[in-house]
Design an enzyme around this catalytic site. Structure first.
Site, PDB file in Angstrom:
ATOM      1  N   GLU A  61       0.809  -1.229   0.000  1.00 17.27           N
ATOM      2  CA  GLU A  61       0.000   0.000   0.000  1.00 17.27           C
ATOM      3  C   GLU A  61       0.837   1.272   0.000  1.00 17.27           C
ATOM      4  O   GLU A  61       1.838   1.385   0.713  1.00 17.27           O
ATOM      5  CB  GLU A  61      -0.927  -0.010   1.211  1.00 17.27           C
ATOM      6  CG  GLU A  61      -1.971   1.097   1.176  1.00 17.27           C
ATOM      7  CD  GLU A  61      -3.217   0.734   1.954  1.00 17.27           C
ATOM      8  OE1 GLU A  61      -4.077   0.034   1.385  1.00 17.27           O
ATOM      9  OE2 GLU A  61      -3.320   1.124   3.129  1.00 17.27           O
ATOM     10  N   LYS A  63       0.461   4.794   1.141  1.00 17.99           N
ATOM     11  CA  LYS A  63      -0.411   5.505   2.094  1.00 17.99           C
ATOM     12  C   LYS A  63       0.397   6.510   2.895  1.00 17.99           C
ATOM     13  O   LYS A  63       1.326   6.151   3.600  1.00 17.99           O
ATOM     14  CB  LYS A  63      -1.056   4.460   3.024  1.00 17.99           C
ATOM     15  CG  LYS A  63      -1.768   5.014   4.242  1.00 17.99           C
ATOM     16  CD  LYS A  63      -2.744   4.009   4.871  1.00 17.99           C
ATOM     17  CE  LYS A  63      -2.123   3.054   5.846  1.00 17.99           C
ATOM     18  NZ  LYS A  63      -3.117   2.279   6.626  1.00 17.99           N
ATOM     19  N   LYS A 123      -7.812   2.458  -3.513  1.00 16.90           N
ATOM     20  CA  LYS A 123      -8.280   2.340  -2.132  1.00 16.90           C
ATOM     21  C   LYS A 123      -9.045   3.600  -1.786  1.00 16.90           C
ATOM     22  O   LYS A 123      -8.478   4.671  -1.597  1.00 16.90           O
ATOM     23  CB  LYS A 123      -7.044   2.176  -1.244  1.00 16.90           C
ATOM     24  CG  LYS A 123      -7.305   1.717   0.168  1.00 16.90           C
ATOM     25  CD  LYS A 123      -7.977   0.384   0.192  1.00 16.90           C
ATOM     26  CE  LYS A 123      -7.423  -0.623   1.165  1.00 16.90           C
ATOM     27  NZ  LYS A 123      -6.606  -0.203   2.211  1.00 16.90           N
ATOM     28  N   GLU A 172     -14.414  -6.083   1.233  1.00 16.38           N
ATOM     29  CA  GLU A 172     -13.833  -6.042   2.579  1.00 16.38           C
ATOM     30  C   GLU A 172     -14.873  -6.291   3.666  1.00 16.38           C
ATOM     31  O   GLU A 172     -15.915  -5.659   3.705  1.00 16.38           O
ATOM     32  CB  GLU A 172     -13.181  -4.679   2.790  1.00 16.38           C
ATOM     33  CG  GLU A 172     -12.600  -4.510   4.181  1.00 16.38           C
ATOM     34  CD  GLU A 172     -11.815  -3.226   4.335  1.00 16.38           C
ATOM     35  OE1 GLU A 172     -10.871  -3.021   3.538  1.00 16.38           O
ATOM     36  OE2 GLU A 172     -12.148  -2.434   5.210  1.00 16.38           O
ATOM     37  N   ASN A 193     -10.549  -7.368   7.042  1.00 16.80           N
ATOM     38  CA  ASN A 193      -9.839  -6.254   7.674  1.00 16.80           C
ATOM     39  C   ASN A 193      -9.698  -6.525   9.170  1.00 16.80           C
ATOM     40  O   ASN A 193     -10.686  -6.617   9.898  1.00 16.80           O
ATOM     41  CB  ASN A 193     -10.578  -4.927   7.429  1.00 16.80           C
ATOM     42  CG  ASN A 193      -9.675  -3.729   7.715  1.00 16.80           C
ATOM     43  OD1 ASN A 193      -8.570  -3.891   8.248  1.00 16.80           O
ATOM     44  ND2 ASN A 193     -10.139  -2.542   7.367  1.00 16.80           N
ATOM     45  N   GLU A 223      -5.934  -8.173   5.867  1.00 19.16           N
ATOM     46  CA  GLU A 223      -5.663  -6.738   5.728  1.00 19.16           C
ATOM     47  C   GLU A 223      -5.411  -6.078   7.086  1.00 19.16           C
ATOM     48  O   GLU A 223      -6.159  -6.321   8.031  1.00 19.16           O
ATOM     49  CB  GLU A 223      -6.874  -5.999   5.140  1.00 19.16           C
ATOM     50  CG  GLU A 223      -7.409  -6.486   3.831  1.00 19.16           C
ATOM     51  CD  GLU A 223      -8.624  -5.639   3.410  1.00 19.16           C
ATOM     52  OE1 GLU A 223      -9.184  -5.930   2.362  1.00 19.16           O
ATOM     53  OE2 GLU A 223      -9.002  -4.705   4.136  1.00 19.16           O
ATOM     54  N   SER A 224      -4.415  -5.238   7.137  1.00 22.13           N
ATOM     55  CA  SER A 224      -4.143  -4.346   8.274  1.00 22.13           C
ATOM     56  C   SER A 224      -3.470  -5.047   9.460  1.00 22.13           C
ATOM     57  O   SER A 224      -3.776  -6.200   9.770  1.00 22.13           O
ATOM     58  CB  SER A 224      -5.404  -3.673   8.817  1.00 22.13           C
ATOM     59  OG  SER A 224      -6.168  -3.088   7.805  1.00 22.13           O
TER      60      SER A 224
HETATM   61  O1  LIG Z   1      -1.432   0.094   7.360  1.00 22.85           O
HETATM   62  P1  LIG Z   1      -1.877  -1.305   7.646  1.00 22.85           P
HETATM   63  O2  LIG Z   1      -2.263  -1.535   9.077  1.00 22.85           O
HETATM   64  O3  LIG Z   1      -0.912  -2.324   7.137  1.00 22.85           O
HETATM   65  O4  LIG Z   1      -3.255  -1.509   6.807  1.00 22.85           O
HETATM   66  C1  LIG Z   1      -3.288  -1.456   5.392  1.00 22.85           C
HETATM   67  C2  LIG Z   1      -4.738  -1.523   4.889  1.00 22.85           C
HETATM   68  O5  LIG Z   1      -5.280  -2.759   5.252  1.00 22.85           O
HETATM   69  C3  LIG Z   1      -5.572  -0.382   5.472  1.00 22.85           C
HETATM   70  O6  LIG Z   1      -5.026   0.820   5.013  1.00 22.85           O
HETATM   71  C4  LIG Z   1      -7.036  -0.453   5.088  1.00 22.85           C
HETATM   72  C5  LIG Z   1      -7.798  -1.584   5.031  1.00 22.85           C
HETATM   73  N1  LIG Z   1      -9.046  -1.301   4.661  1.00 22.85           N
HETATM   74  C6  LIG Z   1      -9.167   0.016   4.456  1.00 22.85           C
HETATM   75  C7  LIG Z   1     -10.240   0.776   4.025  1.00 22.85           C
HETATM   76  C8  LIG Z   1     -10.054   2.109   3.860  1.00 22.85           C
HETATM   77  C9  LIG Z   1      -8.832   2.721   4.138  1.00 22.85           C
HETATM   78  C10 LIG Z   1      -7.737   1.977   4.570  1.00 22.85           C
HETATM   79  C11 LIG Z   1      -7.900   0.608   4.719  1.00 22.85           C
END
Ligand SMILES: O=P(O)(O)OC[C@@H](O)[C@@H](O)c1c[nH]c2ccccc12
Length: 267
Positions: A61, A63, A123, A172, A193, A223-224
């Site tokens: 990502e 970001k 995104k 998601e 997520n 994710e995340s």
């Molecule tokens: O920075 P991280 O914790 O690795 O997460 C990335 C991504 O999953 C996260 O930015 C995200 C997952 N779903 C979203 C929906 C909207 C905005 C952002 C996201």
């Protein structure tokens, strides 16, 4: 009335933003602009191919900031980041285009697309079909649909439209009810997520607890909140081989090196 969560604020803001964009470029002007665009880069295919080839399919990502963490990366040059990700084994990119809450930009996606040949996920928070046409025009190969902010009817309609326009869709979910809605559209790709977008609490057990409900032919992306070798090992032990990672890469001086270090240490 209760205090709105950040997700509710984002959606309210997004609805206004979309109305403004429609005024600047009306739907009937936008649609013909899609004629003759190059085909999409196959996002799901590439993710699966890399996962079987390298043992991990990484959606890396781009970001700059987030509502929960503020500015994550000061030195933010999307082309440089995209190149580093491609050079170090990413399967696909995810580029935040939301301006107000993530300091993203449509332009970052265009810049990344010019620089690398990886498929790209736009995104953003899709709340209107207009954004799907717009995503295709921007050069997105895949869009994100967040079940938490859509009705079942919208989910089906938006999934259908994106597919018709040649894009892949990442759906998601965060809990079993959202997953149930997601599975009704027979998705090829589901993202779990680990972060709750209402309160930002992050737990990898979100992925492990929902996994078994997902059919074999659907690719699961965790994710995340993936930060350490232990996090990666836990996911692999559960047979998850597709990852969406932002912060852990963006905080490193070289995001590509960090990707390689976390996922391909022996290479
Ligand atoms: O920075 P991280 O914790 O690795 O997460 C990335 C991504 O999953 C996260 O930015 C995200 C997952 N779903 C979203 C929906 C909207 C905005 C952002 C996201």
């Amino acid at each position: 009335m209760s205090v709105p969560t950040v997700l509710e604020k984002i959606v309210a803001h997004k609805l206004l933003e979309v109305e403004e964009r429609k005024r600047l470029l009306p739907q009937d002007k936008l649609e013909p602009m899609l004629v003759g665009l190059p085909p999409c880069r196959g996002f799901v295919t590439q993710l699966k191919d890399r996962a079987s080839e390298l043992g991990a399919g990484i959606i890396a990502e781009v970001k700059k900031a987030s509502p929960s963490k503020g500015v994550i990366r000061e030195h933010f040059v999307p082309k440089e980041i995209a190149r580093a990700y491609e050079d170090h084994g990413a399967a696909c990119l995810s580029v935040l285009t939301d301006i107000a809450f993530f300091k993203g930009s449509d332009d970052y996606l265009k810049q990344a697309r010019e620089e690398v040949s990886l498929p790209i996920l736009r995104k953003d928070f899709v709340v209107d079909a207009y954004q799907i046409w717009e995503s295709r025009l921007l050069g997105a190969d895949c869009i994100l649909l967040i079940v938490a902010i859509l009705s079942d009817e919208q989910l089906a309609e938006f999934h259908n439209l994106a597919t018709t326009l040649g894009m892949d869709v990442l759906i998601e979910v965060h809990d079993e009810y959202e997953l149930e809605s997601a599975l009704r559209v027979n998705p090829r790709l589901v993202g779990i997520n680990n972060r709750n977008l209402h309160n930002f609490e992050t737990s990898l057990s979100t992925t492990t607890s929902l996994l078994e409900r997902i059919p074999e032919d659907c690719t699961v992306v965790t994710e995340s909140g993936i930060h350490t070798a232990e996090d990666v090992a836990l996911m692999r032990a559960n047979d998850v081989s597709a990852f969406l990672v932002g912060e852990a890469f963006m905080r490193a001086e070289n995001p590509g090196h960090q990707l390689a270090k976390l996922f391909f240490p022996a290479a």
